[in-house]
Design an enzyme around this catalytic site. Structure first.
Site, mmCIF file in Angstrom:
data_model
loop_
_atom_site.group_PDB
_atom_site.id
_atom_site.type_symbol
_atom_site.label_atom_id
_atom_site.label_comp_id
_atom_site.label_asym_id
_atom_site.label_seq_id
_atom_site.Cartn_x
_atom_site.Cartn_y
_atom_site.Cartn_z
ATOM 1 N N GLY A 78 -14.091 -86.003 40.900
ATOM 2 C CA GLY A 78 -15.547 -86.356 40.756
ATOM 3 C C GLY A 78 -16.612 -85.484 41.180
ATOM 4 O O GLY A 78 -17.606 -86.047 41.929
ATOM 5 N N ALA A 79 -16.520 -84.344 41.282
ATOM 6 C CA ALA A 79 -17.252 -83.234 41.969
ATOM 7 C C ALA A 79 -18.571 -82.937 41.084
ATOM 8 O O ALA A 79 -19.364 -82.117 41.562
ATOM 9 C CB ALA A 79 -16.740 -82.242 42.474
ATOM 10 N N GLY A 80 -18.733 -83.564 39.940
ATOM 11 C CA GLY A 80 -19.492 -83.025 39.020
ATOM 12 C C GLY A 80 -21.062 -83.468 39.391
ATOM 13 O O GLY A 80 -21.900 -82.939 39.191
ATOM 14 N N SER A 109 -15.048 -97.844 50.469
ATOM 15 C CA SER A 109 -16.251 -98.295 50.384
ATOM 16 C C SER A 109 -16.308 -99.619 51.364
ATOM 17 O O SER A 109 -15.298 -100.259 51.545
ATOM 18 C CB SER A 109 -16.514 -98.754 49.017
ATOM 19 O OG SER A 109 -17.518 -99.438 48.874
ATOM 20 N N TYR A 157 -13.222 -103.396 41.854
ATOM 21 C CA TYR A 157 -13.331 -102.114 42.927
ATOM 22 C C TYR A 157 -13.127 -102.487 44.511
ATOM 23 O O TYR A 157 -12.746 -101.704 45.097
ATOM 24 C CB TYR A 157 -15.031 -102.063 42.604
ATOM 25 C CG TYR A 157 -15.575 -101.047 43.344
ATOM 26 C CD1 TYR A 157 -15.344 -99.635 42.765
ATOM 27 C CD2 TYR A 157 -16.142 -101.089 44.548
ATOM 28 C CE1 TYR A 157 -16.084 -98.439 43.603
ATOM 29 C CE2 TYR A 157 -16.932 -99.990 45.104
ATOM 30 C CZ TYR A 157 -16.837 -98.744 44.815
ATOM 31 O OH TYR A 157 -17.327 -97.741 45.320
ATOM 32 N N ALA A 158 -13.396 -103.700 44.829
ATOM 33 C CA ALA A 158 -13.050 -104.203 46.182
ATOM 34 C C ALA A 158 -11.698 -104.019 46.627
ATOM 35 O O ALA A 158 -11.142 -103.316 47.424
ATOM 36 C CB ALA A 158 -13.575 -105.554 46.442
ATOM 37 N N ALA A 198 -9.376 -101.992 44.811
ATOM 38 C CA ALA A 198 -9.051 -100.745 44.793
ATOM 39 C C ALA A 198 -9.578 -99.960 46.213
ATOM 40 O O ALA A 198 -8.613 -99.131 46.465
ATOM 41 C CB ALA A 198 -9.790 -99.943 43.482
ATOM 42 N N LYS A 199 -10.824 -100.202 46.520
ATOM 43 C CA LYS A 199 -11.222 -99.666 47.681
ATOM 44 C C LYS A 199 -10.448 -100.067 49.070
ATOM 45 O O LYS A 199 -10.371 -99.429 49.954
ATOM 46 C CB LYS A 199 -12.770 -99.849 47.999
ATOM 47 C CG LYS A 199 -13.311 -99.126 46.804
ATOM 48 C CD LYS A 199 -13.225 -97.707 46.627
ATOM 49 C CE LYS A 199 -14.260 -96.868 46.043
ATOM 50 N NZ LYS A 199 -13.958 -95.299 45.799
HETATM 51 P P1 NAP Z 1 -20.928 -91.074 40.541
HETATM 52 O O1 NAP Z 1 -22.278 -90.595 40.779
HETATM 53 O O2 NAP Z 1 -20.741 -92.061 39.714
HETATM 54 O O3 NAP Z 1 -19.993 -89.861 40.331
HETATM 55 C C1 NAP Z 1 -18.502 -90.096 40.133
HETATM 56 C C2 NAP Z 1 -17.893 -88.990 39.646
HETATM 57 O O4 NAP Z 1 -16.549 -89.169 39.061
HETATM 58 C C3 NAP Z 1 -18.535 -88.634 38.187
HETATM 59 O O5 NAP Z 1 -18.773 -87.375 37.986
HETATM 60 C C4 NAP Z 1 -17.502 -89.381 37.231
HETATM 61 O O6 NAP Z 1 -17.493 -88.256 36.061
HETATM 62 C C5 NAP Z 1 -16.232 -89.019 38.017
HETATM 63 N N1 NAP Z 1 -15.112 -89.625 37.334
HETATM 64 C C6 NAP Z 1 -15.072 -90.859 36.839
HETATM 65 N N2 NAP Z 1 -13.763 -91.147 36.411
HETATM 66 C C7 NAP Z 1 -13.234 -90.307 36.549
HETATM 67 C C8 NAP Z 1 -11.962 -89.562 36.081
HETATM 68 N N3 NAP Z 1 -11.069 -90.592 35.611
HETATM 69 N N4 NAP Z 1 -11.254 -88.265 36.367
HETATM 70 C C9 NAP Z 1 -12.305 -87.366 37.128
HETATM 71 N N5 NAP Z 1 -13.427 -87.785 37.291
HETATM 72 C C10 NAP Z 1 -14.026 -88.902 37.267
HETATM 73 O O7 NAP Z 1 -20.552 -92.038 41.823
HETATM 74 P P2 NAP Z 1 -20.761 -91.594 43.351
HETATM 75 O O8 NAP Z 1 -21.845 -92.601 43.973
HETATM 76 O O9 NAP Z 1 -20.926 -90.156 43.801
HETATM 77 O O10 NAP Z 1 -19.344 -92.055 44.185
HETATM 78 C C11 NAP Z 1 -18.468 -90.890 44.573
HETATM 79 C C12 NAP Z 1 -17.343 -91.981 45.198
HETATM 80 O O11 NAP Z 1 -17.666 -92.605 46.188
HETATM 81 C C13 NAP Z 1 -16.702 -92.895 44.443
HETATM 82 O O12 NAP Z 1 -15.241 -93.027 44.565
HETATM 83 C C14 NAP Z 1 -17.360 -94.328 44.708
HETATM 84 O O13 NAP Z 1 -16.511 -95.457 44.559
HETATM 85 C C15 NAP Z 1 -17.505 -94.034 46.207
HETATM 86 N N6 NAP Z 1 -18.434 -94.858 46.939
HETATM 87 C C16 NAP Z 1 -19.953 -94.683 46.228
HETATM 88 C C17 NAP Z 1 -20.932 -95.613 46.892
HETATM 89 C C18 NAP Z 1 -22.271 -95.575 46.583
HETATM 90 O O14 NAP Z 1 -23.253 -96.230 47.144
HETATM 91 N N7 NAP Z 1 -22.755 -94.494 45.523
HETATM 92 C C19 NAP Z 1 -20.687 -96.234 48.040
HETATM 93 C C20 NAP Z 1 -19.306 -96.468 48.515
HETATM 94 C C21 NAP Z 1 -18.247 -95.883 47.829
HETATM 95 P P3 NAP Z 1 -18.417 -88.999 34.767
HETATM 96 O O15 NAP Z 1 -19.739 -88.400 35.001
HETATM 97 O O16 NAP Z 1 -17.697 -88.251 33.492
HETATM 98 O O17 NAP Z 1 -18.182 -90.515 34.615
#
Ligand code: NAP
Length: 253
Positions: free
Chosen positions: A13-15, A142, A154-155, A157-158
């Protein structure tokens, strides 16, 4: 204290968002980084930015919930960059809804990316880590693991990722591999922007309201998580394993 023999990291998910920030941080700390993401263009742009800054990076497209794609992506990283000894299971999605409105598809999709994805990636990468006698796995949990309205999938899974983290720490410790989880609170990314949109609030107002509930009175940035990930994968963190570090500007969500 053994040092990392192969400085090659994989971040899923590094994009964009937190994953992209972690990839930048690890590249800055001298790791060659495989940026794996569903979105190939985003992964490539993030990898190109690292290379432009003098780092080593490779973008690979995959769906982390697909066993075949996971196996071939990990092999590509091993062939191109060297055996991966750091894995950050960061890829994630949300499909929020109250229980009575949550579809089976919403449930399965979230379990598939977070739990099945982390399982498949860890199983594929541990081989390289155990062969090297050194490894670091960091799973993104999370504060939602503590319970959050509208996020039964989500809860769950986390919270599941926390059990996964502790179990892998027990199994892999003897091979020099540590396994930890980071549990972020509110981090400003496209994921939280999508939540703001769903509840019909401008993102800036949504962030201000969230900041009022957080002891340090601000929301988190992706770099707040990347800094902790950077520590957990360092040589110096070798005696920290099976832990869940809440990075939320306070003790809880
Ligand atoms: P984000 O901006 O939505 O980025 C998630 C990335 O994961 C996107 O690039 C997405 O690609 C990619 N992805 C989704 N499904 C995938 C799959 N099946 N295979 C490969 N890549 C996939 O999310 P973020 O906020 O950076 O969150 C990153 C992590 O931190 C997640 O696990 C999230 O649950 C956790 N987290 C986030 C927060 C928060 O407040 N933001 C809080 C707690 C935990 P696409 O662009 O193609 O969808």
């Amino acid at each position: 204290m053994p040092n990392s023999p192969s400085r090659v990291a994989i971040v899923t998910g590094a994009g964009r968002g937190i994953g992209a920030a972690i990839a930048r941080k690890l590249a800055g700390d001298g790791f060659a980084v495989g940026l794996l993401d569903l979105d190939e263009a985003n992964a490539k742009a993030a990898a190109d930015a690292i290379v432009a800054g003098g780092g080593k990076a490779l973008a690979v497209a995959l769906d982390v919930s697909d066993a075949g794609q996971v196996a071939s992506a990990v092999q590509t990283v091993a062939d191109e960059l060297g055996p991966p000894t750091v894995l950050v299971n960061n890829a994630g999605i949300i499909r929020d809804n109250l229980l009575f409105k949550m579809s089976e598809g919403d449930w399965d999709a979230v379990m598939g990316v977070h739990l099945r994805g982390a399982f498949l990636m860890s199983r594929a990468v541990q081989k390289h880590m155990t062969e090297q006698g050194w490894g670091r796995i960091v799973n993104l949990s999370s504060t939602s693991a503590l319970g959050n309205r509208g996020q039964a999938n989500y809860a769950t899974a986390k919270a599941g990722l926390q059990g996964f983290t502790k179990t892998l720490a027990i199994e892999l410790g003897q091979f020099g591999v540590t396994v930890n989880a980071i549990a972020p609170g509110f981090i400003a990314t496209e994921m939280t922007a999508a939540t703001a949109e769903r509840v019909g609030m401008p993102f800036e107002d949504f962030k201000k309201a969230a900041a009022q509930q957080i002891p340090v009175r601000r929301v988190g940035e992706p770099e707040d998580i990347a800094n902790v990930a950077g520590f957990l994968v360092s040589d110096g963190a070798g005696f920290v394993s099976g832990q869940v570090i809440y990075v939320a500007g306070g003790p809880r969500a």
